[in-house]
Design a protein around this motif. Sequence first.
Motif, PDB file in Angstrom:
ATOM      1  N   MET A   1     -25.999  63.062  22.763  1.00  0.00           N
ATOM      2  CA  MET A   1     -24.696  62.425  22.846  1.00  0.00           C
ATOM      3  C   MET A   1     -23.761  63.266  23.702  1.00  0.00           C
ATOM      4  SD  MET A   1     -22.848  59.858  21.941  1.00  0.00           S
ATOM      5  CE  MET A   1     -21.114  59.421  21.883  1.00  0.00           C
ATOM      6  N   THR A   2     -23.141  62.637  24.704  1.00  0.00           N
ATOM      7  CA  THR A   2     -22.187  63.330  25.556  1.00  0.00           C
ATOM      8  C   THR A   2     -20.867  63.512  24.821  1.00  0.00           C
ATOM      9  OG1 THR A   2     -23.178  62.278  27.514  1.00  0.00           O
ATOM     10  CG2 THR A   2     -20.998  63.280  27.777  1.00  0.00           C
TER      11      THR A   2
ATOM     12  N   GLN B   1     -19.061  54.624  31.375  1.00  0.00           N
ATOM     13  CA  GLN B   1     -20.361  54.225  30.833  1.00  0.00           C
ATOM     14  C   GLN B   1     -21.431  54.223  31.913  1.00  0.00           C
ATOM     15  OE1 GLN B   1     -20.427  50.762  28.243  1.00  0.00           O
ATOM     16  NE2 GLN B   1     -22.564  50.346  28.737  1.00  0.00           N
ATOM     17  N   PHE B   2     -21.105  53.665  33.063  1.00  0.00           N
ATOM     18  CA  PHE B   2     -22.074  53.630  34.173  1.00  0.00           C
ATOM     19  C   PHE B   2     -22.450  55.047  34.579  1.00  0.00           C
ATOM     20  CE2 PHE B   2     -23.080  53.679  38.714  1.00  0.00           C
ATOM     21  CZ  PHE B   2     -24.093  52.739  38.767  1.00  0.00           C
ATOM     22  N   PHE B   3     -21.461  55.919  34.703  1.00  0.00           N
ATOM     23  CA  PHE B   3     -21.742  57.297  35.105  1.00  0.00           C
ATOM     24  C   PHE B   3     -22.662  57.981  34.096  1.00  0.00           C
ATOM     25  CE2 PHE B   3     -20.839  61.847  35.318  1.00  0.00           C
ATOM     26  CZ  PHE B   3     -20.956  62.091  36.674  1.00  0.00           C
ATOM     27  N   ALA B   4     -22.349  57.853  32.824  1.00  0.00           N
ATOM     28  CA  ALA B   4     -23.146  58.503  31.789  1.00  0.00           C
ATOM     29  C   ALA B   4     -24.568  57.939  31.709  1.00  0.00           C
ATOM     30  CB  ALA B   4     -22.454  58.380  30.439  1.00  0.00           C
TER      31      ALA B   4
ATOM     32  N   ILE C   1      -9.527  56.813  22.691  1.00  0.00           N
ATOM     33  CA  ILE C   1     -10.525  57.851  22.408  1.00  0.00           C
ATOM     34  C   ILE C   1     -11.798  57.234  21.846  1.00  0.00           C
ATOM     35  CG2 ILE C   1     -11.037  59.775  20.837  1.00  0.00           C
ATOM     36  CD1 ILE C   1      -8.116  60.685  21.323  1.00  0.00           C
ATOM     37  N   ASN C   2     -11.655  56.302  20.937  1.00  0.00           N
ATOM     38  CA  ASN C   2     -12.843  55.671  20.356  1.00  0.00           C
ATOM     39  C   ASN C   2     -13.535  54.720  21.322  1.00  0.00           C
ATOM     40  OD1 ASN C   2     -13.319  56.439  17.372  1.00  0.00           O
ATOM     41  ND2 ASN C   2     -11.090  56.321  17.568  1.00  0.00           N
ATOM     42  N   MET C   3     -12.793  54.153  22.264  1.00  0.00           N
ATOM     43  CA  MET C   3     -13.417  53.348  23.314  1.00  0.00           C
ATOM     44  C   MET C   3     -14.292  54.214  24.216  1.00  0.00           C
ATOM     45  SD  MET C   3     -10.195  50.855  24.250  1.00  0.00           S
ATOM     46  CE  MET C   3     -10.993  49.940  25.575  1.00  0.00           C
ATOM     47  N   TYR C   4     -13.807  55.411  24.567  1.00  0.00           N
ATOM     48  CA  TYR C   4     -14.615  56.344  25.348  1.00  0.00           C
ATOM     49  C   TYR C   4     -15.864  56.753  24.580  1.00  0.00           C
ATOM     50  CZ  TYR C   4     -11.527  57.289  29.315  1.00  0.00           C
ATOM     51  OH  TYR C   4     -10.797  57.191  30.479  1.00  0.00           O
TER      52      TYR C   4
ATOM     53  N   LYS D   1     -21.694  56.578  23.822  1.00  0.00           N
ATOM     54  CA  LYS D   1     -22.807  56.312  22.902  1.00  0.00           C
ATOM     55  C   LYS D   1     -23.731  55.233  23.458  1.00  0.00           C
ATOM     56  CE  LYS D   1     -23.809  54.946  18.131  1.00  0.00           C
ATOM     57  NZ  LYS D   1     -23.223  54.566  16.812  1.00  0.00           N
ATOM     58  N   VAL D   2     -23.139  54.129  23.911  1.00  0.00           N
ATOM     59  CA  VAL D   2     -23.926  53.017  24.434  1.00  0.00           C
ATOM     60  C   VAL D   2     -24.715  53.435  25.662  1.00  0.00           C
ATOM     61  CG1 VAL D   2     -23.746  50.743  25.551  1.00  0.00           C
ATOM     62  CG2 VAL D   2     -22.438  51.216  23.475  1.00  0.00           C
ATOM     63  N   SER D   3     -24.155  54.336  26.469  1.00  0.00           N
ATOM     64  CA  SER D   3     -24.834  54.762  27.696  1.00  0.00           C
ATOM     65  C   SER D   3     -26.161  55.448  27.413  1.00  0.00           C
ATOM     66  CB  SER D   3     -23.926  55.715  28.490  1.00  0.00           C
ATOM     67  OG  SER D   3     -23.851  56.996  27.874  1.00  0.00           O
ATOM     68  N   LYS D   4     -26.339  55.956  26.206  1.00  0.00           N
ATOM     69  CA  LYS D   4     -27.566  56.690  25.882  1.00  0.00           C
ATOM     70  C   LYS D   4     -28.551  55.862  25.051  1.00  0.00           C
ATOM     71  CE  LYS D   4     -25.912  60.148  28.065  1.00  0.00           C
ATOM     72  NZ  LYS D   4     -26.372  60.363  29.450  1.00  0.00           N
TER      73      LYS D   4
END
Length: 241
Positions: free
Chosen positions: A1-2, A198-201, A229-232, A237-240
């Motif tokens: 997780m980032t 998200q795309f970057f991650a 903050i929770n949107m980030y 999370k979704v990116s992984k």
Amino acid sequence: MTKLSVNVNKIATLRNSRGGDFPNVVKVAFDIESFGAEGITIHPRPDERHIRYQDAYDLKKIVTTEFNIEGNPIAKFIDLVLAVKPTQVTLVPDAVDAVTSNAGWDTVKHQSFLKEVVSEFKRNGIRTSIFIDTDLKLIEAAATTGTDRIELYTEDFATQYALGNKKAVEPYTQSAVLATKLGLGINAGHDLSLDNIQFFAEKVPNLLEVSIGHALIAESLYLGLENVINMYKYKLKVSKL
């Protein structure tokens, strides 16, 4: 997780604009952590036009996640970091009059200097990261300084992504792959936002941490700090998945 580290420089800019202590940087940082951020970042500059050196001492007392101090390792900055002992120091080659960070280190040209600085911080138990562009030769040279991590300078990606050029992420992917092979941890920052994070991650493997300030605070004016903050965190999370 980032991990998401929130840069609170813009909060300090707002405070300083009226000459008082509102909004209070320490209180906002405390709230940011309570909203779920995994780190607090500050970038003090010699003229203290936003974050003041005293803020670093005050924040050290309350930050319970990761505390990251960014800056150009001039003597005054080095003394501050050694006194505060944050979790991480990120070395950024800022000119004194720079409005914001606009380039990464030339780790070939400044190899000897960076080795000396990195060694001093690591000797004091402080994790080090070097702010850097995606030139693979510079990443190879960064590894020989002894640094723990690099922070990829992402302004070019953000600019090109906004224009619809998704291939702009490819140098960052290649940089991350090489850095991992060299045993370096990977951070990233500068102009990352809810639009592109998200795309970057998704495309950058082994991304340990992103440091976001300007966009996150600006987005929070419309959407609310806790919500943003929770949107980030959700997008990371979704990116992984």
